[in-house]
Scaffold this active site. Sequence first.
Site, PDB file in Angstrom:
ATOM      1  N   TYR A 138      -9.951   8.733 -14.163  1.00 19.37           N
ATOM      2  CA  TYR A 138      -8.505   8.510 -14.188  1.00 19.37           C
ATOM      3  C   TYR A 138      -7.841   9.462 -15.180  1.00 19.37           C
ATOM      4  O   TYR A 138      -8.163   9.458 -16.377  1.00 19.37           O
ATOM      5  CB  TYR A 138      -8.177   7.050 -14.540  1.00 19.37           C
ATOM      6  CG  TYR A 138      -8.573   6.053 -13.458  1.00 19.37           C
ATOM      7  CD1 TYR A 138      -9.008   6.469 -12.201  1.00 19.37           C
ATOM      8  CD2 TYR A 138      -8.512   4.684 -13.697  1.00 19.37           C
ATOM      9  CE1 TYR A 138      -9.372   5.560 -11.216  1.00 19.37           C
ATOM     10  CE2 TYR A 138      -8.876   3.760 -12.710  1.00 19.37           C
ATOM     11  CZ  TYR A 138      -9.300   4.219 -11.476  1.00 19.37           C
ATOM     12  OH  TYR A 138      -9.661   3.308 -10.512  1.00 19.37           O
TER      13      TYR A 138
ATOM     14  N   GLN B 106       8.160  -4.149 -13.235  1.00 24.43           N
ATOM     15  CA  GLN B 106       7.232  -4.354 -12.108  1.00 24.43           C
ATOM     16  C   GLN B 106       6.156  -5.363 -12.487  1.00 24.43           C
ATOM     17  O   GLN B 106       5.819  -6.255 -11.710  1.00 24.43           O
ATOM     18  CB  GLN B 106       6.558  -3.037 -11.716  1.00 24.43           C
ATOM     19  CG  GLN B 106       7.478  -2.022 -11.072  1.00 24.43           C
ATOM     20  CD  GLN B 106       6.768  -0.712 -10.768  1.00 24.43           C
ATOM     21  OE1 GLN B 106       5.599  -0.525 -11.104  1.00 24.43           O
ATOM     22  NE2 GLN B 106       7.474   0.214 -10.130  1.00 24.43           N
TER      23      GLN B 106
HETATM   24  P1  NDP Z   1      -0.995  -1.145  -6.059  1.00 23.31           P
HETATM   25  O1  NDP Z   1      -1.365  -0.963  -4.623  1.00 23.31           O
HETATM   26  O2  NDP Z   1      -0.487  -2.477  -6.448  1.00 23.31           O
HETATM   27  O3  NDP Z   1       0.060  -0.001  -6.411  1.00 23.31           O
HETATM   28  C1  NDP Z   1       0.662   0.023  -7.680  1.00 23.31           C
HETATM   29  C2  NDP Z   1       1.924   0.878  -7.645  1.00 23.31           C
HETATM   30  O4  NDP Z   1       2.906   0.282  -6.802  1.00 23.31           O
HETATM   31  C3  NDP Z   1       2.567   0.949  -9.016  1.00 23.31           C
HETATM   32  O5  NDP Z   1       1.964   1.903  -9.848  1.00 23.31           O
HETATM   33  C4  NDP Z   1       4.017   1.248  -8.655  1.00 23.31           C
HETATM   34  O6  NDP Z   1       4.115   2.618  -8.274  1.00 23.31           O
HETATM   35  C5  NDP Z   1       4.194   0.383  -7.402  1.00 23.31           C
HETATM   36  N1  NDP Z   1       4.634  -0.982  -7.751  1.00 23.31           N
HETATM   37  C6  NDP Z   1       3.906  -1.990  -8.326  1.00 23.31           C
HETATM   38  N2  NDP Z   1       4.632  -3.096  -8.464  1.00 23.31           N
HETATM   39  C7  NDP Z   1       5.864  -2.816  -7.977  1.00 23.31           C
HETATM   40  C8  NDP Z   1       7.046  -3.565  -7.862  1.00 23.31           C
HETATM   41  N3  NDP Z   1       7.106  -4.848  -8.247  1.00 23.31           N
HETATM   42  N4  NDP Z   1       8.137  -2.963  -7.317  1.00 23.31           N
HETATM   43  C9  NDP Z   1       8.092  -1.658  -6.903  1.00 23.31           C
HETATM   44  N5  NDP Z   1       6.992  -0.904  -7.004  1.00 23.31           N
HETATM   45  C10 NDP Z   1       5.879  -1.467  -7.534  1.00 23.31           C
HETATM   46  O7  NDP Z   1      -2.231  -0.895  -7.003  1.00 23.31           O
HETATM   47  P2  NDP Z   1      -3.035   0.453  -7.416  1.00 23.31           P
HETATM   48  O8  NDP Z   1      -3.232   1.334  -6.243  1.00 23.31           O
HETATM   49  O9  NDP Z   1      -2.400   1.024  -8.630  1.00 23.31           O
HETATM   50  O10 NDP Z   1      -4.449  -0.165  -7.796  1.00 23.31           O
HETATM   51  C11 NDP Z   1      -4.533  -1.067  -8.903  1.00 23.31           C
HETATM   52  C12 NDP Z   1      -5.735  -0.721  -9.751  1.00 23.31           C
HETATM   53  O11 NDP Z   1      -6.926  -0.827  -8.967  1.00 23.31           O
HETATM   54  C13 NDP Z   1      -5.771   0.713 -10.309  1.00 23.31           C
HETATM   55  O12 NDP Z   1      -4.993   0.857 -11.466  1.00 23.31           O
HETATM   56  C14 NDP Z   1      -7.250   0.863 -10.590  1.00 23.31           C
HETATM   57  O13 NDP Z   1      -7.592   0.224 -11.812  1.00 23.31           O
HETATM   58  C15 NDP Z   1      -7.888   0.103  -9.433  1.00 23.31           C
HETATM   59  N6  NDP Z   1      -8.275   1.028  -8.331  1.00 23.31           N
HETATM   60  C16 NDP Z   1      -9.607   1.164  -8.035  1.00 23.31           C
HETATM   61  C17 NDP Z   1     -10.031   2.018  -7.052  1.00 23.31           C
HETATM   62  C18 NDP Z   1     -11.486   2.152  -6.753  1.00 23.31           C
HETATM   63  O14 NDP Z   1     -11.875   3.093  -6.043  1.00 23.31           O
HETATM   64  N7  NDP Z   1     -12.340   1.289  -7.260  1.00 23.31           N
HETATM   65  C19 NDP Z   1      -9.079   2.833  -6.262  1.00 23.31           C
HETATM   66  C20 NDP Z   1      -7.683   2.577  -6.616  1.00 23.31           C
HETATM   67  C21 NDP Z   1      -7.323   1.694  -7.604  1.00 23.31           C
HETATM   68  P3  NDP Z   1       5.406   3.542  -8.576  1.00 23.31           P
HETATM   69  O15 NDP Z   1       4.986   4.482  -9.645  1.00 23.31           O
HETATM   70  O16 NDP Z   1       5.666   4.207  -7.272  1.00 23.31           O
HETATM   71  O17 NDP Z   1       6.547   2.677  -9.015  1.00 23.31           O
END
Ligand code: NDP
Length: 324
Positions: free
Chosen positions: A54, A292
């Site tokens: 990351y 958020q």
């Molecule tokens: P989400 O699918 O929940 O996406 C999160 C993103 O959505 C935020 O960064 C933000 O982006 C937007 N968002 C979140 N809440 C809101 C809201 N209330 N209103 C508007 N926009 C919102 O989760 P992630 O994809 O970030 O995954 C979560 C965690 O899972 C990661 O941080 C990581 O630790 C883990 N992960 C693990 C993986 C693996 O391969 N094992 C792969 C991917 C993730 P924006 O900047 O656009 O506002």
Amino acid sequence: MNYRRLGKAGIRVSELSLGAWVTFGNQFGEDLAEQLMRLAYEAGINFFDNAESYAAGKGETVMGNVLKRTGWRRESYLVSTKLFWGLNQGVNQKNTLNRKYLLSAIDPSLKRLQMDYVDIVFCHRPDPETPIEETVWAMHNLIERGKAFYWGTSEWSAYEIVSAIHLAEKHNLHKPISEQSHYNMFTRQVMEKEYLRLFKEHHYGDVVWSPLASGVLTGKYNQGVPADSRVAFPGMEWLQESVIKPDRIEKVRQMTPLANELGCSMPQLAIAWCLKNPYLSSVILGTSRVEQLQENLGALNVVDKLTPAVMTQLDQLLANNPTK
Ligand code: NDP
């Protein structure tokens, strides 16, 4: 906050947890990371997820600095990291779960996190080139050396996980305890079908990622791509094609009136829907703003509103239940 056992392991994780992907060290630095982690911890979140890859290691550095500043007792929270992709070019150093790599990559991760150990270390992807037996031994040794308490897998097939469990049983080694799976309203096949026997017969744990499909399930992409959103962030353009699809946007539009009827927001509905799955232990949240996270924590109050009738209605709208 509710806490769930992580599979068969003795530890309990908060139903909602906080992850660092794209955000920590990329979209923002330590100040916002600290605000988010403090808000999470005060709400009862006890699990923070990270990975060596990351922000090319900066995700761990930022989280480590914040945790040091907070002074929270190390026993009061869990931290995970994930190994596989590597930070250096060259043979044996990337896209691998070979013994040499795993046993040497953990130390730089711990250094960035400023910790003696992580609670869980995940193999971030399967490695078809390395015998599973070699990886199982390496993860066992990593635990025996005190670098982690538990190990797990991420995006492994059920076959690969069961093979690892059997090999660990055969040699009396530490078994993997949990998957880290992609799971949300659009991505259901593995969690709801492929892993069912793994959950029922092996009580394997699972902490799930991208509950909002990178934000698509919030409805923020219904009218196009906001300039301050994840997929518009430099270097993240590739995500746009894989997550933003017309049929998904249409489904979000169709679900929004139901969220309104239930008195919640779309992100809260989507996160609460994940929490209805009894086989997962924690839903890992990603957030780029304090508001958020505040909003998403509200999903905990929505779970009880998702009655069997509401779940059926959602199933019909989504039209992707893999068991039907
Ligand atoms: P989400 O699918 O929940 O996406 C999160 C993103 O959505 C935020 O960064 C933000 O982006 C937007 N968002 C979140 N809440 C809101 C809201 N209330 N209103 C508007 N926009 C919102 O989760 P992630 O994809 O970030 O995954 C979560 C965690 O899972 C990661 O941080 C990581 O630790 C883990 N992960 C693990 C993986 C693996 O391969 N094992 C792969 C991917 C993730 P924006 O900047 O656009 O506002």
